[in-house]
Scaffold this active site. Structure first.
Site, PDB file in Angstrom:
ATOM      1  N   PHE A  87      21.512 -38.226  -5.272  1.00 62.86           N
ATOM      2  CA  PHE A  87      20.076 -38.263  -4.758  1.00 62.86           C
ATOM      3  C   PHE A  87      19.308 -38.494  -6.169  1.00 62.86           C
ATOM      4  CE2 PHE A  87      16.029 -35.894  -3.571  1.00 62.86           C
ATOM      5  CZ  PHE A  87      15.486 -36.940  -3.289  1.00 62.86           C
ATOM      6  N   ILE A  88      19.392 -37.669  -7.086  1.00 61.32           N
ATOM      7  CA  ILE A  88      18.641 -37.835  -8.394  1.00 61.32           C
ATOM      8  C   ILE A  88      19.155 -38.744  -9.381  1.00 61.32           C
ATOM      9  CG2 ILE A  88      17.795 -36.683 -10.331  1.00 61.32           C
ATOM     10  CD1 ILE A  88      17.771 -33.872  -8.697  1.00 61.32           C
TER      11      ILE A  88
ATOM     12  N   TYR B  53      26.910 -21.047  -6.981  1.00 59.58           N
ATOM     13  CA  TYR B  53      26.123 -22.233  -7.682  1.00 59.58           C
ATOM     14  C   TYR B  53      25.192 -21.838  -8.720  1.00 59.58           C
ATOM     15  CZ  TYR B  53      22.455 -25.868  -7.682  1.00 59.58           C
ATOM     16  OH  TYR B  53      21.749 -26.741  -8.203  1.00 59.58           O
TER      17      TYR B  53
ATOM     18  N   LYS C  12      25.703 -22.797 -12.805  1.00 58.77           N
ATOM     19  CA  LYS C  12      24.732 -23.796 -13.493  1.00 58.77           C
ATOM     20  C   LYS C  12      24.176 -23.101 -14.776  1.00 58.77           C
ATOM     21  CE  LYS C  12      23.056 -27.375 -12.020  1.00 58.77           C
ATOM     22  NZ  LYS C  12      23.718 -28.503 -12.125  1.00 58.77           N
TER      23      LYS C  12
HETATM   24  N1  LIG Z   1      17.959 -31.711  -5.488  1.00 62.12           N
HETATM   25  C1  LIG Z   1      17.592 -30.757  -5.650  1.00 62.12           C
HETATM   26  O1  LIG Z   1      16.614 -30.369  -5.085  1.00 62.12           O
HETATM   27  C2  LIG Z   1      18.058 -29.774  -7.067  1.00 62.12           C
HETATM   28  C3  LIG Z   1      17.207 -28.785  -7.515  1.00 62.12           C
HETATM   29  C4  LIG Z   1      17.806 -27.936  -8.416  1.00 62.12           C
HETATM   30  C5  LIG Z   1      18.968 -28.690  -9.069  1.00 62.12           C
HETATM   31  N2  LIG Z   1      19.590 -29.886  -9.012  1.00 62.12           N
HETATM   32  C6  LIG Z   1      20.352 -30.452  -9.700  1.00 62.12           C
HETATM   33  O2  LIG Z   1      20.245 -31.694  -9.875  1.00 62.12           O
HETATM   34  C7  LIG Z   1      21.592 -32.381 -10.078  1.00 62.12           C
HETATM   35  C8  LIG Z   1      21.692 -33.529  -9.018  1.00 62.12           C
HETATM   36  O3  LIG Z   1      21.438 -33.271  -7.587  1.00 62.12           O
HETATM   37  P1  LIG Z   1      21.252 -33.892  -6.331  1.00 62.12           P
HETATM   38  O4  LIG Z   1      20.208 -33.345  -5.493  1.00 62.12           O
HETATM   39  O5  LIG Z   1      21.146 -35.465  -6.744  1.00 62.12           O
HETATM   40  O6  LIG Z   1      22.619 -33.895  -5.784  1.00 62.12           O
HETATM   41  P2  LIG Z   1      23.892 -34.774  -5.135  1.00 62.12           P
HETATM   42  O7  LIG Z   1      24.775 -33.982  -4.667  1.00 62.12           O
HETATM   43  O8  LIG Z   1      23.043 -35.974  -4.232  1.00 62.12           O
HETATM   44  O9  LIG Z   1      24.464 -35.602  -6.639  1.00 62.12           O
HETATM   45  C9  LIG Z   1      25.383 -35.177  -7.383  1.00 62.12           C
HETATM   46  C10 LIG Z   1      26.228 -36.200  -7.210  1.00 62.12           C
HETATM   47  O10 LIG Z   1      27.366 -35.735  -8.270  1.00 62.12           O
HETATM   48  C11 LIG Z   1      28.703 -35.881  -7.914  1.00 62.12           C
HETATM   49  N3  LIG Z   1      29.608 -35.213  -8.393  1.00 62.12           N
HETATM   50  C12 LIG Z   1      29.851 -34.052  -8.053  1.00 62.12           C
HETATM   51  N4  LIG Z   1      30.913 -33.343  -8.683  1.00 62.12           N
HETATM   52  C13 LIG Z   1      31.263 -34.532  -9.482  1.00 62.12           C
HETATM   53  C14 LIG Z   1      32.455 -34.573 -10.445  1.00 62.12           C
HETATM   54  N5  LIG Z   1      33.230 -33.389 -10.372  1.00 62.12           N
HETATM   55  N6  LIG Z   1      32.485 -35.721 -10.709  1.00 62.12           N
HETATM   56  C15 LIG Z   1      31.971 -36.825 -10.678  1.00 62.12           C
HETATM   57  N7  LIG Z   1      30.882 -36.830  -9.774  1.00 62.12           N
HETATM   58  C16 LIG Z   1      30.517 -35.539  -9.182  1.00 62.12           C
HETATM   59  C17 LIG Z   1      28.347 -36.141  -6.142  1.00 62.12           C
HETATM   60  O11 LIG Z   1      29.372 -36.910  -5.557  1.00 62.12           O
HETATM   61  C18 LIG Z   1      27.053 -36.449  -6.319  1.00 62.12           C
HETATM   62  O12 LIG Z   1      26.920 -38.038  -5.710  1.00 62.12           O
HETATM   63  C19 LIG Z   1      22.909 -31.152  -9.867  1.00 62.12           C
HETATM   64  O13 LIG Z   1      23.101 -30.856 -10.961  1.00 62.12           O
HETATM   65  C20 LIG Z   1      21.980 -30.320  -9.014  1.00 62.12           C
HETATM   66  O14 LIG Z   1      22.462 -28.988  -9.464  1.00 62.12           O
HETATM   67  C21 LIG Z   1      19.258 -30.543  -7.828  1.00 62.12           C
END
Ligand SMILES: NC(=O)c1ccc[n+]([C@@H]2O[C@H](COP(=O)([O-])OP(=O)(O)OC[C@H]3O[C@@H](n4cnc5c(N)ncnc54)[C@H](O)[C@@H]3O)[C@@H](O)[C@H]2O)c1
Length: 323
Positions: free
Chosen positions: A12-13, A152, A156
């Site tokens: 997503f991000i 989780y 992190k």
């Molecule tokens: N969305 C939120 O509200 C939120 C809040 C706090 C922190 N975060 C952090 O922001 C980051 C992005 O989050 P997001 O919401 O986009 O999540 P997301 O799950 O949509 O995106 C993460 C991506 O990483 C990929 N991925 C995971 N493990 C992997 C690996 N071992 N090798 C290669 N690719 C891998 C997944 O396939 C996924 O597409 C993450 O680190 C998450 O912990 C997100």
């Protein structure tokens, strides 16, 4: 030509950050293992958008595989890393904590090692408000966060610590950005805004864990993408909250806004509140204002309006996605 390595580019991000960089004319090297933590169709949709840009390259790789990413560092000149790939999600981390350690700790360590060896200096590392569990909000970056409530949050926090060590030992420049509940178009189907919009639209009962009074400092995706890119500036080692910074909104209030936007009443089903969840998140964002000149611009009503609009434009995709 140097590349911004965006890990989790199909996430997503990662998708939105990549799109912002590409629109600025930058070159992006995207990596993602396209795992099935949630429906892969959404990751494929995001990638299909990015593949419209000539200066976007993509590799399906697992970042816990050191050799695979080492080769990438040999082929491409990398300017900076925006490390967003992770297993995200609090409750799922209780079911398979091993995969969280592989993707959130080992993967980060691999990237830090490769930065050290290849001379890449800058990383923006995604972390989370979940590390503040147990503290009284609003959450300030200086709080001691040693009591994570889920695997989780623990992974992190571990990756923040490794990043600090590599900064100290090898002079790597790392901005840790702690995000607060990010939502928006093409958002995560395991998070409430996506699910609630889909369920209200389809007339399916909404699952609420607890009584719905738990509140979040929701932050719109474009604000997050902008803040993440601003955090590429040299800072040494800093931890910076990126959050709404306003009064947090409860799940019940969010449902009311969605009902108005969709012109439909939600059916609600209540389940017990989960021990790994937190009741309230709220970001103190003075540091982001000071160091990055950043503050959020989109409030929840406007952000949800845009999210609902995207959902209706892509309703076949959204209906096909399993939540
Ligand atoms: N969305 C939120 O509200 C939120 C809040 C706090 C922190 N975060 C952090 O922001 C980051 C992005 O989050 P997001 O919401 O986009 O999540 P997301 O799950 O949509 O995106 C993460 C991506 O990483 C990929 N991925 C995971 N493990 C992997 C690996 N071992 N090798 C290669 N690719 C891998 C997944 O396939 C996924 O597409 C993450 O680190 C998450 O912990 C997100």
């Amino acid at each position: 030509m140097k590349y911004y390595l965006v890990t989790g580019a199909a996430g997503f991000i990662g998708w939105r950050v990549s799109e912002f960089l590409l629109k600025e004319g930058k070159s992006v090297l995207g990596v993602d293992n396209l795992n099935n933590a949630y429906d892969v169709k959404l990751k494929e949709w995001r990638l299909s958008q990015l593949k419209n840009y000539e200066n976007f390259k993509f590799y399906k790789l697992d970042l816990s595989n050191f050799e695979a990413i080492r080769i990438l560092f040999e082929i491409y000149p990398i300017k900076a890393i925006i490390h967003l790939a992770a297993r995200a999600g609090v409750r799922a981390s209780l079911e398979n904590p091993w995969v969280y350690v592989d993707s959130n700790v080992t993967a980060t360590l691999n990237l830090l090692e490769l930065m050290k060896d290849s001379g890449v200096k800058k990383m923006v590392l995604a972390s989370t408000s979940s590390v503040y569990a147990g503290h009284k909000p609003p959450f300030h970056e200086e709080l001691k966060v040693d009591t994570p409530l889920s695997p989780y949050a623990a992974t992190k926090k571990s990756s923040e610590l490794l990043a600090y060590t590599y900064h100290h030992l090898y002079g790597l420049d790392i901005s840790v950005v702690r995000y607060f509940t990010v939502y928006g178009p093409a958002g995560r189907p395991d998070m409430s805004p996506f699910r609630f919009i889909k369920w209200i639209y389809e007339g399916t009962p909404i699952k609420i864990y607890g009584d719905g009074t738990q509140a979040r400092d929701f932050t719109y995706i474009d604000d997050i993408a902008r803040g993440t890119i601003l955090a590429l500036k040299p800072l040494g080692y800093e931890i910076i909250n990126l959050g709404g910074g306003r009064n947090p909104i409860s799940i019940n209030q969010m449902i009311e806004i969605l009902e108005k936007l969709l012109g439909k009443k939600a059916k609600k089903e209540f389940y017990p509140f989960h021990k790994a969840d937190v009741m309230l998140t709220w970001a103190e964002i003075e540091k982001a204002k000071k160091l990055l000149g950043w503050q959020p611009e989109i409030d929840l009503e406007e952000g949800l309006r845009r999210t609902v609009e995207w959902t209706l434009e892509n309703i076949d995709l959204v209906r096909a996605i399993k939540v």
